[in-house]
Design a protein around this motif. Sequence first.
Motif, short mmCIF file in Angstrom:
data_model
loop_
_atom_site.label_atom_id
_atom_site.label_comp_id
_atom_site.label_asym_id
_atom_site.label_seq_id
_atom_site.Cartn_x
_atom_site.Cartn_y
_atom_site.Cartn_z
N SER B 234 -29.63 -28.44 -25.44
CA SER B 234 -29.47 -27.64 -24.23
C SER B 234 -30.45 -28.10 -23.16
O SER B 234 -31.56 -28.52 -23.46
CB SER B 234 -29.73 -26.18 -24.55
N ASP B 235 -30.05 -28.03 -21.90
CA ASP B 235 -31.01 -28.30 -20.83
C ASP B 235 -31.52 -26.99 -20.23
O ASP B 235 -32.28 -26.98 -19.29
CB ASP B 235 -30.41 -29.20 -19.74
N ARG B 236 -31.09 -25.88 -20.82
CA ARG B 236 -31.48 -24.53 -20.38
C ARG B 236 -31.12 -24.28 -18.91
O ARG B 236 -31.68 -23.42 -18.26
CB ARG B 236 -32.97 -24.27 -20.60
N LEU B 237 -30.22 -25.09 -18.37
CA LEU B 237 -29.81 -24.92 -16.96
C LEU B 237 -28.39 -24.41 -16.88
O LEU B 237 -28.04 -23.70 -15.94
CB LEU B 237 -29.91 -26.25 -16.21
N SER B 238 -27.55 -24.82 -17.83
CA SER B 238 -26.16 -24.41 -17.76
C SER B 238 -25.61 -24.25 -19.17
O SER B 238 -26.16 -24.78 -20.13
CB SER B 238 -25.34 -25.44 -16.98
N ALA B 239 -24.49 -23.54 -19.29
CA ALA B 239 -23.82 -23.34 -20.57
C ALA B 239 -22.32 -23.18 -20.29
O ALA B 239 -21.96 -22.64 -19.24
CB ALA B 239 -24.37 -22.10 -21.28
N PRO B 240 -21.47 -23.66 -21.22
CA PRO B 240 -21.82 -24.40 -22.43
C PRO B 240 -22.28 -25.82 -22.12
O PRO B 240 -21.78 -26.44 -21.20
CB PRO B 240 -20.51 -24.42 -23.23
N ASN B 241 -23.25 -26.29 -22.91
CA ASN B 241 -23.76 -27.65 -22.76
C ASN B 241 -24.33 -28.04 -24.11
O ASN B 241 -25.51 -27.88 -24.38
CB ASN B 241 -24.84 -27.68 -21.67
N ASP B 242 -23.45 -28.54 -25.00
CA ASP B 242 -23.92 -28.88 -26.35
C ASP B 242 -22.90 -29.81 -27.00
O ASP B 242 -21.92 -30.17 -26.35
CB ASP B 242 -24.11 -27.60 -27.18
N VAL B 243 -23.13 -30.13 -28.28
CA VAL B 243 -22.11 -30.89 -29.01
C VAL B 243 -21.41 -29.96 -29.97
O VAL B 243 -22.02 -29.06 -30.56
CB VAL B 243 -22.70 -32.08 -29.79
N TYR B 244 -20.10 -30.19 -30.13
CA TYR B 244 -19.26 -29.29 -30.91
C TYR B 244 -18.47 -30.10 -31.93
O TYR B 244 -18.07 -31.24 -31.65
CB TYR B 244 -18.31 -28.54 -29.96
N PRO B 245 -18.26 -29.52 -33.12
CA PRO B 245 -17.58 -30.27 -34.18
C PRO B 245 -16.11 -30.49 -33.84
O PRO B 245 -15.48 -29.65 -33.18
CB PRO B 245 -17.71 -29.35 -35.40
N CYS B 246 -15.58 -31.62 -34.27
CA CYS B 246 -14.16 -31.91 -34.08
C CYS B 246 -13.50 -32.20 -35.42
O CYS B 246 -14.19 -32.29 -36.45
CB CYS B 246 -13.98 -33.10 -33.13
N ALA B 247 -12.19 -32.39 -35.41
CA ALA B 247 -11.45 -32.67 -36.65
C ALA B 247 -11.96 -33.98 -37.26
O ALA B 247 -12.26 -34.92 -36.53
CB ALA B 247 -9.97 -32.76 -36.33
N GLY B 248 -12.01 -34.02 -38.58
CA GLY B 248 -12.46 -35.23 -39.26
C GLY B 248 -13.89 -35.10 -39.73
O GLY B 248 -14.58 -34.12 -39.42
N HIS B 249 -14.36 -36.13 -40.47
CA HIS B 249 -15.70 -36.08 -41.04
C HIS B 249 -16.75 -36.51 -40.01
O HIS B 249 -16.68 -37.62 -39.49
CB HIS B 249 -15.78 -37.01 -42.26
N ASP B 250 -17.68 -35.62 -39.71
CA ASP B 250 -18.80 -35.93 -38.82
C ASP B 250 -18.33 -36.42 -37.45
O ASP B 250 -18.84 -37.41 -36.92
CB ASP B 250 -19.72 -36.96 -39.48
N CYS B 251 -17.33 -35.76 -36.87
CA CYS B 251 -16.85 -36.10 -35.54
C CYS B 251 -17.26 -34.98 -34.58
O CYS B 251 -17.16 -33.80 -34.92
CB CYS B 251 -15.33 -36.25 -35.53
N TRP B 252 -17.69 -35.37 -33.39
CA TRP B 252 -18.27 -34.40 -32.46
C TRP B 252 -17.87 -34.72 -31.04
O TRP B 252 -17.59 -35.87 -30.70
CB TRP B 252 -19.81 -34.44 -32.54
N ILE B 253 -17.93 -33.68 -30.21
CA ILE B 253 -17.74 -33.91 -28.77
C ILE B 253 -18.84 -33.20 -28.00
O ILE B 253 -19.25 -32.09 -28.35
CB ILE B 253 -16.34 -33.43 -28.30
N ALA B 254 -19.35 -33.88 -26.97
CA ALA B 254 -20.32 -33.26 -26.06
C ALA B 254 -19.56 -32.67 -24.89
O ALA B 254 -18.69 -33.34 -24.33
CB ALA B 254 -21.32 -34.31 -25.57
N ILE B 255 -19.85 -31.43 -24.57
CA ILE B 255 -19.22 -30.80 -23.41
C ILE B 255 -20.32 -30.18 -22.55
O ILE B 255 -21.17 -29.45 -23.05
CB ILE B 255 -18.21 -29.69 -23.84
N SER B 256 -20.30 -30.52 -21.27
CA SER B 256 -21.30 -29.98 -20.33
C SER B 256 -20.58 -29.31 -19.17
O SER B 256 -19.99 -29.99 -18.34
CB SER B 256 -22.17 -31.11 -19.77
N VAL B 257 -20.64 -28.01 -19.14
CA VAL B 257 -20.00 -27.28 -18.04
C VAL B 257 -21.05 -26.99 -16.97
O VAL B 257 -22.02 -26.29 -17.22
CB VAL B 257 -19.36 -25.97 -18.55
N ALA B 258 -20.85 -27.59 -15.79
CA ALA B 258 -21.88 -27.53 -14.76
C ALA B 258 -21.57 -26.51 -13.67
O ALA B 258 -22.41 -26.29 -12.80
CB ALA B 258 -22.08 -28.91 -14.15
#
Lengths: 399, 450
Positions: B234-258
């Motif tokens: 987190s940058d403690r400035l905005s949310a959501p702003n993190d990595v989230y799990p996706c389908a499959g083994h150890d797959c992730w997506i970063a989403i930053s809503v500004a």
Amino acid sequence: MTTPAALQGVKVLELGHYIAGPYCGKLLASHGADVVKVEAPITGDGLRHRGPFAGNDPHFEKSVPFLYLNTSKRGITLNLKDEQGSALCRELIQQTDILVENLAPGTLDGWGLSYEALAEINPSLVMVSISNFGQTGPYRDYRASELVEYAMGGLMYIFGDASREPLKHALDQAQHKAGTYAAGAALMALYYQRRTGQGQWIDVSIQESLAVSLRDTIGIYVYQGAVRSRPPADNKGLGRVVRTSDGYIVPIPYGGVDWEVLANFLEAPELMADRFQTAQGRLDHAQELHGLLEDRFKEWGASDLFHKAQEWGLVFGIVQNVKQVLESPQLQARGSLTEVDHPVAGAAAYPGSAAIFSATPDRPPSPAPMLGQHTEDVLSEWLGLSSEHVRGHRDKGIV
Amino acid sequence: MPLPLDDIRIVEMGQLLAVPHLTRLMADMGAEVIKVESTIRLDPHRGDAFYGNNPGTQPWNQAANFNDQNRNKLGVTLDLSKAEGREALLDLIRLSDVFAVNFRPRVLQNLEIEYPTLREVKPDLIMLTSTGYGSTGPWQNYGAVGPTTEAASGLSSMTGYPDGEPVLPELPHTDYVAAEHGLVAVMAALLHRQRTGEGQLIDLSQAHAQTATIGEAILDYGLRGEVASPVGNSDRLSAPNDVYPCAGHDCWIAISVASDQMWASLCSVMENPSWCQNPKFNSNESRLAHSEELNASLGNWTKSQEAGQLMHRLQAAGVSAGAVATGKDLLLDPHLRERGFFEAVAHYPDSGLPALPYVGRPWKFSLTPGQTRSAAPTLGQHNHYVLGNILGWSEERIVGLEQSGVIGNAPLDPPTAAPLPLERLLELGAIRQADGDFESIVRRIIQAPQ
């Protein structure tokens, strides 16, 4: 007489905002270039509105990141969306050696400030454009944050614990890296321009600034077909951080240390057991070994352990927080901190640049410019405009 | 084709990353870099990540990291403890513009190659010393590697899972950061010399280069008394702003809503589930205050999505998002490939390696693009060329140096390289996957038109 700075006489115009462009400009300024930062009238660089703020007062002259990233620059305001504003900017660019910008790709084209247009009026211009994914390619217009760059630049996947989500570094490493590469690239192009008179356009990608510096990640696939991942928390190699009685150390030599020296240093004869004598053995008995070592480390304070280990020739590291960094005798001895007094935000110690130059010491930093502080100075000095002329522009909202 | 630095010659005595990465970038842009190595102490980068995980008979010529950081360089081996080895080094420095080393002051002193001595040999020399904490001050002789300088810089104390212990990445990040700052410093000094004819000594501190990139946190202590601690992603400035799990083994997506607009776009890509309408989430401030709940709901939705596809869908809707990429993902990434980020490098025949792709540069120059002209040198590969063609020493003399061990092509005491099998690395969790057919995948990467 003051010693000349390395980049004395180099004129830089910065159309930068937030992190990467301004850090590039800051580095050039620290080595003595005359860096003029162009901001939009009234609002200024968007970073001015991002905290934390000095004294927790959300004032546009008190943004802590802005104050740090814009030292030693002069600041002017110019409305580039106005035709007269962009015409003034073109006149400034005729006098410019290096133009730094990190606006979204295509933004400057819209204001008649594309590289092609600028090269016509100043063929020796070095223009460096920093963007999220570069000026070409299918992701050119994709949006990004520091976090998204960490994800797509490849550093994040191998960062953190296997059992948890991937991590990024604190703050904005990707954007600082791109700003640094941009400064190096701009100076290489300037070196060539000084030899040949020819300028050029440099396209710096933040994503590639991360991807170019991933040891063992791309190479290990190309060489071995292996996909690196985050290691389990209890089996870290390089990145092992260990708790002491009062802080953390980084006992690097797990891999290549002279084992006997380590055993003697820690007064831990149990480390001399046969099963710990080879790298393979240490891996096979990793948990037992870590337990043993960590028990020893807990008997020490971090600072004592770090300095004593160095005396024994063991390459240990110490985790320092920002207060400890500021108070570090090493930084102080190297004169790497300078007190800078900003007229609105107040005084504080600023870290200086990383290198000490024997012939051309860095300029002590001057405070970040207040919004539009040097408009009149710069327009008069670079373009020969009178105060009246500048006042006319100001009345029309151009500056 | 002209290159920006094609009138520059650099003598490099570096190992691992901090100096070799810097000179690699300059070599790509035209500098002639002569890498001086020792056959007694090999650059540790010659010692791991062998091709096919097989050390073969000359493992030191088949190591991924060495070959990545040392292409475009000439390789010479010199025993500096012998008079003729030292003479060759000084002669090379006499003919060079830059001398770049990452030895501590004590080592330079022992080798009698400190700046005042070298300045007598070459008055306008630019010498760069790149050391963990700098070549002056009480820590000047402290040993350091990337992770220890990162720890000392202040960066690690703020990096980690929220309010947890400091976390270091499994690569020497600070070495690269130091190389980047070293490049700026060397170029500034070259421009000064170009203008005035004056050389100088540059004393770079790797830890301090890293500190310079977290200046705002140092300043924040001075201005607000705040000592930063880990905040995760987190940058403690905005949310959501993190990595989230996706389908499959150890797959992730970063989403930053500004912005609120981006939030609305994200909700619409999710087809506006009822939880999105919760008033808790209708402003950034409120989303930040309820970010734990927000992250849980969002992660619950992303976990059935494929990361790459979701990234493109979100980007099409104007949402800042990126799939977390592995090394293999980067190699196959259509964007990087279209930009020509990877370059095929043909290796010297005696290395026994096929042509392979390597990462290029983080910049594109419109007039003088950089280029990989040659692969990394095998150990001592250019001994004859450098001593004969550059220094003009006779072939007879060079053969004599070979016989007396001043130069050589093999380690004096060959290391016993015994890499762990990939199956074991999989078991230990150091890698997640090992593709048996990687050679054909890699070949396709460099054969496909870009």
